[in-house]
Write a protein that holds these residues in place. Structure first.
Motif, PDB file in Angstrom:
ATOM      1  N   PRO A 278       0.986  -1.583  -0.277  1.00 46.80           N
ATOM      2  CA  PRO A 278      -0.132   0.046  -0.336  1.00 46.80           C
ATOM      3  C   PRO A 278       0.704   1.413   0.171  1.00 46.80           C
ATOM      4  O   PRO A 278       0.604   2.165  -0.433  1.00 46.80           O
ATOM      5  N   ILE A 279       1.586   0.908   1.221  1.00 44.77           N
ATOM      6  CA  ILE A 279       2.882   2.099   0.398  1.00 44.77           C
ATOM      7  C   ILE A 279       3.448   2.682  -0.764  1.00 44.77           C
ATOM      8  O   ILE A 279       3.608   3.495  -1.298  1.00 44.77           O
ATOM      9  N   ALA A 280       3.768   1.852  -0.762  1.00 48.46           N
ATOM     10  CA  ALA A 280       4.750   1.390  -2.713  1.00 48.46           C
ATOM     11  C   ALA A 280       3.694   2.302  -3.688  1.00 48.46           C
ATOM     12  O   ALA A 280       3.847   2.986  -4.593  1.00 48.46           O
ATOM     13  N   PHE A 281       1.984   1.794  -3.738  1.00 45.05           N
ATOM     14  CA  PHE A 281       1.051   2.308  -3.891  1.00 45.05           C
ATOM     15  C   PHE A 281       0.303   4.042  -3.961  1.00 45.05           C
ATOM     16  O   PHE A 281       1.489   4.796  -5.214  1.00 45.05           O
ATOM     17  N   LEU A 282       1.097   4.482  -2.767  1.00 40.05           N
ATOM     18  CA  LEU A 282       0.536   5.435  -2.479  1.00 40.05           C
ATOM     19  C   LEU A 282       1.759   7.130  -3.236  1.00 40.05           C
ATOM     20  O   LEU A 282       2.101   7.524  -3.944  1.00 40.05           O
ATOM     21  N   LEU A 283       3.105   5.954  -3.083  1.00 40.75           N
ATOM     22  CA  LEU A 283       4.104   6.704  -3.497  1.00 40.75           C
ATOM     23  C   LEU A 283       4.128   6.824  -5.321  1.00 40.75           C
ATOM     24  O   LEU A 283       5.239   7.310  -6.519  1.00 40.75           O
ATOM     25  N   ILE A 284       3.715   6.577  -5.871  1.00 38.77           N
ATOM     26  CA  ILE A 284       3.787   5.559  -7.436  1.00 38.77           C
ATOM     27  C   ILE A 284       2.744   6.135  -8.144  1.00 38.77           C
ATOM     28  O   ILE A 284       3.318   6.780  -8.847  1.00 38.77           O
ATOM     29  N   MET A 285       1.861   6.436  -7.585  1.00 37.57           N
ATOM     30  CA  MET A 285       0.478   7.223  -7.803  1.00 37.57           C
ATOM     31  C   MET A 285       0.966   8.987  -7.257  1.00 37.57           C
ATOM     32  O   MET A 285       0.579   9.592  -6.584  1.00 37.57           O
ATOM     33  N   PRO A 286       0.894   9.964  -8.410  1.00 33.11           N
ATOM     34  CA  PRO A 286       1.593  10.951  -8.338  1.00 33.11           C
ATOM     35  C   PRO A 286       0.369  11.969  -7.531  1.00 33.11           C
ATOM     36  O   PRO A 286       0.734  12.437  -6.829  1.00 33.11           O
ATOM     37  N   ASP A 287      -0.929  11.834  -7.331  1.00 31.84           N
ATOM     38  CA  ASP A 287      -2.357  12.560  -6.391  1.00 31.84           C
ATOM     39  C   ASP A 287      -1.901  12.392  -5.747  1.00 31.84           C
ATOM     40  O   ASP A 287      -1.658  13.071  -4.378  1.00 31.84           O
ATOM     41  N   TYR A 288      -2.088  10.056  -5.169  1.00 39.77           N
ATOM     42  CA  TYR A 288      -1.851  10.232  -3.613  1.00 39.77           C
ATOM     43  C   TYR A 288      -0.638  10.948  -3.382  1.00 39.77           C
ATOM     44  O   TYR A 288      -0.202  10.938  -2.036  1.00 39.77           O
ATOM     45  N   ARG A 289       0.686  10.685  -4.140  1.00 37.86           N
ATOM     46  CA  ARG A 289       1.721  11.030  -3.038  1.00 37.86           C
ATOM     47  C   ARG A 289       1.697  12.408  -2.976  1.00 37.86           C
ATOM     48  O   ARG A 289       2.311  13.349  -2.217  1.00 37.86           O
ATOM     49  N   CYS A 290       1.692  13.209  -3.631  1.00 39.21           N
ATOM     50  CA  CYS A 290       1.449  14.457  -3.268  1.00 39.21           C
ATOM     51  C   CYS A 290       0.192  15.290  -2.088  1.00 39.21           C
ATOM     52  O   CYS A 290       0.390  15.794  -1.275  1.00 39.21           O
ATOM     53  N   GLN A 291      -0.483  14.122  -1.831  1.00 41.91           N
ATOM     54  CA  GLN A 291      -1.458  14.632  -0.851  1.00 41.91           C
ATOM     55  C   GLN A 291      -0.694  13.805   0.651  1.00 41.91           C
ATOM     56  O   GLN A 291      -0.611  14.361   1.379  1.00 41.91           O
ATOM     57  N   MET A 293       2.025  13.524   1.220  1.00 48.22           N
ATOM     58  CA  MET A 293       3.597  15.000   0.913  1.00 48.22           C
ATOM     59  C   MET A 293       2.817  16.098   2.015  1.00 48.22           C
ATOM     60  O   MET A 293       3.640  16.594   3.269  1.00 48.22           O
ATOM     61  N   LYS A 294       1.946  16.288   1.405  1.00 43.79           N
ATOM     62  CA  LYS A 294       0.905  17.592   1.902  1.00 43.79           C
ATOM     63  C   LYS A 294       0.630  17.509   3.996  1.00 43.79           C
ATOM     64  O   LYS A 294       0.910  17.922   4.142  1.00 43.79           O
ATOM     65  N   LEU A 295       0.341  15.909   4.021  1.00 46.72           N
ATOM     66  CA  LEU A 295      -0.419  15.310   5.145  1.00 46.72           C
ATOM     67  C   LEU A 295       1.269  14.973   5.976  1.00 46.72           C
ATOM     68  O   LEU A 295       1.302  15.581   7.552  1.00 46.72           O
ATOM     69  N   VAL A 296       2.112  14.786   5.043  1.00 45.81           N
ATOM     70  CA  VAL A 296       3.436  14.681   6.275  1.00 45.81           C
ATOM     71  C   VAL A 296       4.070  16.044   6.818  1.00 45.81           C
ATOM     72  O   VAL A 296       5.173  15.880   7.981  1.00 45.81           O
ATOM     73  N   PHE A 302       0.653  14.484  11.395  1.00 43.24           N
ATOM     74  CA  PHE A 302       2.320  14.041  11.622  1.00 43.24           C
ATOM     75  C   PHE A 302       2.305  13.301  13.422  1.00 43.24           C
ATOM     76  O   PHE A 302       2.414  12.743  13.538  1.00 43.24           O
ATOM     77  N   CYS A 303       1.963  14.077  14.248  1.00 40.27           N
ATOM     78  CA  CYS A 303       2.408  14.404  15.838  1.00 40.27           C
ATOM     79  C   CYS A 303       0.414  13.941  16.951  1.00 40.27           C
ATOM     80  O   CYS A 303       0.805  13.043  16.957  1.00 40.27           O
TER      81      CYS A 303
END
Length: 359
Positions: A278-291, A293-296, A302-303
């Motif tokens: 699942p983590i790899a999927f988030l990183l592969i898909m540009p829109d999910y990766r963008c979401q 990165m914004k959250l992190v 994060f806290c």
């Protein structure tokens, strides 16, 4: 925010009350199953004559499913709808619960662990779905109060789960300890274990009837709410199915690698490897990766995740070992009697949660 307007806006509008009631039932259901499963640790330790670290596999399977499938659940909601999440979550729960039957017939701890993983996978999807689904059932001004109200039924379900475990599972455990069981005639031991595992199945399989009622309701439910995942109305079905299929494939590949590998992995290592998909999927898909990165980059988010991680870890560790701890403090006490202390702790939890919800 206009306080006068908030006071006049209904927490749950009339048209949502029946589906809201069904969702509240789901909150109670997963609370019930969470705490009922805690009691399987001492029960399986006795039934299968295994040590504490081996019986803890119950919780690794249960919460490992959350670790692996919660991200998948959020992707499912984004690509499809809340309704799809409820149907798939309840469906997996029912499949996992029914798998307790062959596990009992075969007296197999490994099949139980697989069944628990499937069951908890369904609950992880259900829990990920129901929280935002409840938020969407009405005005934004009352969304937090609506969610707090729904979540108040979670500990009530937890208390119900402990009573079910106490009177259906723990109360039917034979008093014979591990040494006595090892000295028994195989046929006598087999009869005892068969009876004990039958009563393990009773509450889990019985609850399938309730889950089926909720499943059929949402199968026929048609929402006119516009506050649903935005991708539902903007992407073609083939695109959504393709993205979801890729996510499922990325979950299955690490699983198949472990299954056919010559390496030996512990249960914790197996869960961590399966989380890669699942983590790899988030990183592969540009829109999910963008979401992501914004959250992190949000310190409060994060806290909050870190706080939740440690809180849940402590809560599960304490409640998992409460019965075994009480039995060690009071030698000779059986599991059913020791579960009374567990019940007292849940009642205290419900009282304190009600106070903080009101505040």
């Amino acid at each position: 925010m206009d306080n006068n307007r908030t006071s006049t806006v209904p927490i749950v509008p009339q048209r949502y009350r029946l589906p809201f009631f069904m969702l509240v039932s789901c909150f109670a259901l997963w609370g019930l199953l969470n705490n009922m499963t805690d009691n399987l640790v001492p029960a399986f330790s006795k039934i299968f004559m295994i040590n504490a670290s081996e019986s803890a596999g119950v919780q690794i399977s249960f919460y490992g499913a959350y670790a692996v499938l919660a991200i998948f659940a959020s992707i499912l909601l984004e690509e499809f709808s809340y309704k799809a999440g409820v149907l798939i979550g309840l469906g997996l729960y029912m499949i996992g619960a029914l798998c307790y039957i062959p596990a009992a017939i075969g007296q197999s701890f490994d099949i139980y662990l697989a069944a628990i993983f499937v069951l908890a996978g369904g609950l992880s999807i259900l829990e990920t779905t129901c929280n935002p689904f409840v938020l969407s059932m009405g005005a934004q001004e009352t969304s937090v109060r609506r969610l707090n109200f729904a979540q108040a039924f979670n500990p009530i379900g937890s208390l119900t789960g402990i009573f079910l475990a106490k009177y259906f599972i723990l109360a039917h455990l034979n008093d014979a300890d591990m040494d006595t069981r090892k000295a028994m005639d195989p046929e006598q031991l087999n009869a005892i274990v068969s009876d004990e595992l039958f009563w393990v199945c009773v509450p889990y399989v019985g609850l399938v009837a309730i889950a089926a009622v909720i499943w059929f309701f949402f199968c026929r439910y048609q929402s006119d709410d516009k506050n649903v995942p935005t991708r539902e109305n903007t992407q073609p079905l083939s695109s959504k199915l393709g993205r979801l299929g890729l996510c499922i494939a990325l979950i299955l590949i690490p699983f198949l690698f472990q299954y056919y590998s010559s390496f030996e992995f512990s249960m914790v290592q197996q869960i961590l490897i399966m989380m890669i998909g699942p983590i790899a999927f988030l990183l592969i898909m540009p829109d999910y990766r963008c979401q992501l990165m914004k959250l992190v980059k949000l310190p409060r988010y994060f806290c909050g995740v870190a706080a939740q991680f440690f809180y849940v870890g402590v809560q599960i560790a304490v409640w998992t070992w409460t019965i075994k701890y009480i039995m060690s403090v009071f030698p000779g006490m059986q599991e059913a009697a020791a579960s009374n202390y567990y019940i007292f702790s849940i009642i205290l939890f419900i009282v304190c949660r009600a106070i903080t919800t009101a505040l």
